[in-house]
Scaffold this motif. Structure first.
Motif, PDB file in Angstrom:
ATOM      1  N   THR A 188     -13.112  97.394  50.079  1.00 59.40           N
ATOM      2  CA  THR A 188     -14.413  97.347  50.750  1.00 59.40           C
ATOM      3  C   THR A 188     -14.189  97.351  52.244  1.00 59.40           C
ATOM      4  O   THR A 188     -13.065  97.252  52.718  1.00 59.40           O
ATOM      5  N   VAL A 189     -15.272  97.476  52.986  1.00 55.94           N
ATOM      6  CA  VAL A 189     -15.180  97.397  54.441  1.00 55.94           C
ATOM      7  C   VAL A 189     -16.038  96.219  54.880  1.00 55.94           C
ATOM      8  O   VAL A 189     -17.243  96.223  54.662  1.00 55.94           O
ATOM      9  N   PRO A 190     -15.443  95.198  55.469  1.00 55.96           N
ATOM     10  CA  PRO A 190     -14.000  94.966  55.623  1.00 55.96           C
ATOM     11  C   PRO A 190     -13.363  94.658  54.262  1.00 55.96           C
ATOM     12  O   PRO A 190     -14.064  94.286  53.331  1.00 55.96           O
ATOM     13  N   PRO A 191     -12.033  94.790  54.180  1.00 59.80           N
ATOM     14  CA  PRO A 191     -11.373  94.530  52.902  1.00 59.80           C
ATOM     15  C   PRO A 191     -11.597  93.077  52.460  1.00 59.80           C
ATOM     16  O   PRO A 191     -11.628  92.172  53.271  1.00 59.80           O
ATOM     17  N   LYS A 192     -11.758  92.910  51.172  1.00 62.69           N
ATOM     18  CA  LYS A 192     -11.915  91.568  50.601  1.00 62.69           C
ATOM     19  C   LYS A 192     -10.684  91.280  49.759  1.00 62.69           C
ATOM     20  O   LYS A 192     -10.287  92.097  48.929  1.00 62.69           O
ATOM     21  N   VAL A 193     -10.067  90.116  49.988  1.00 63.10           N
ATOM     22  CA  VAL A 193      -8.869  89.723  49.248  1.00 63.10           C
ATOM     23  C   VAL A 193      -9.175  88.426  48.513  1.00 63.10           C
ATOM     24  O   VAL A 193      -9.719  87.488  49.085  1.00 63.10           O
ATOM     25  N   GLU A 194      -8.840  88.404  47.226  1.00 60.45           N
ATOM     26  CA  GLU A 194      -9.033  87.204  46.419  1.00 60.45           C
ATOM     27  C   GLU A 194      -7.697  86.758  45.849  1.00 60.45           C
ATOM     28  O   GLU A 194      -6.853  87.580  45.500  1.00 60.45           O
ATOM     29  N   TYR A 195      -7.527  85.448  45.787  1.00 55.43           N
ATOM     30  CA  TYR A 195      -6.334  84.859  45.184  1.00 55.43           C
ATOM     31  C   TYR A 195      -6.776  84.005  44.000  1.00 55.43           C
ATOM     32  O   TYR A 195      -7.823  83.364  44.045  1.00 55.43           O
ATOM     33  N   GLU A 196      -5.941  84.017  42.957  1.00 56.49           N
ATOM     34  CA  GLU A 196      -6.250  83.223  41.773  1.00 56.49           C
ATOM     35  C   GLU A 196      -4.970  82.566  41.281  1.00 56.49           C
ATOM     36  O   GLU A 196      -3.888  83.161  41.327  1.00 56.49           O
ATOM     37  N   LEU A 197      -5.091  81.328  40.806  1.00 58.40           N
ATOM     38  CA  LEU A 197      -3.941  80.633  40.251  1.00 58.40           C
ATOM     39  C   LEU A 197      -3.508  81.306  38.954  1.00 58.40           C
ATOM     40  O   LEU A 197      -4.335  81.718  38.151  1.00 58.40           O
ATOM     41  N   THR A 198      -2.203  81.388  38.761  1.00 57.63           N
ATOM     42  CA  THR A 198      -1.661  81.903  37.509  1.00 57.63           C
ATOM     43  C   THR A 198      -1.619  80.754  36.493  1.00 57.63           C
ATOM     44  O   THR A 198      -1.770  79.580  36.865  1.00 57.63           O
ATOM     45  N   PRO A 199      -1.407  81.080  35.215  1.00 56.60           N
ATOM     46  CA  PRO A 199      -1.311  80.003  34.210  1.00 56.60           C
ATOM     47  C   PRO A 199      -0.239  78.965  34.548  1.00 56.60           C
ATOM     48  O   PRO A 199      -0.451  77.766  34.358  1.00 56.60           O
TER      49      PRO A 199
END
Length: 86
Positions: free
Chosen positions: A36-47
């Motif tokens: 997207t503009v601006p770029p969207k970054v998401e972080y998620e916990l792993t198991p």
């Protein structure tokens, strides 16, 4: 629940980025970049990170339940092992 950068006080953008990259490298978070503009970054916990969180939470709970006992034990020990007055 996503954590937004602006809600983290006391950490620079660079330090946050380095920390997240290291957590990603360790396999504790996944990173998703949305085009997207601006770029969207998401972080998620792993198991494995969720398992670590549960383990640390149990340790924290134990410490809280036993803090008075530990404080009393320390005081008793210190009283028994106090150096003799000169």
């Amino acid at each position: 629940m996503p954590v937004q950068e602006r809600s983290i006080e006391g950490i620079s953008r660079r330090m946050l980025t380095l920390t997240l990259r290291n957590l990603e490298r360790d396999g504790l978070v996944t990173r998703t970049v949305h085009p997207t503009v601006p770029p969207k970054v998401e972080y998620e916990l792993t198991p494995v990170a969720r398992e670590l969180h549960e383990t640390l939470q149990r340790l924290t709970d134990w410490a809280e339940r036993n803090r008075v006992y530990i404080a009393e034990s320390r005081a008793s020990y210190d009283e028994e092992h106090a150096p003799e007055p000169v």
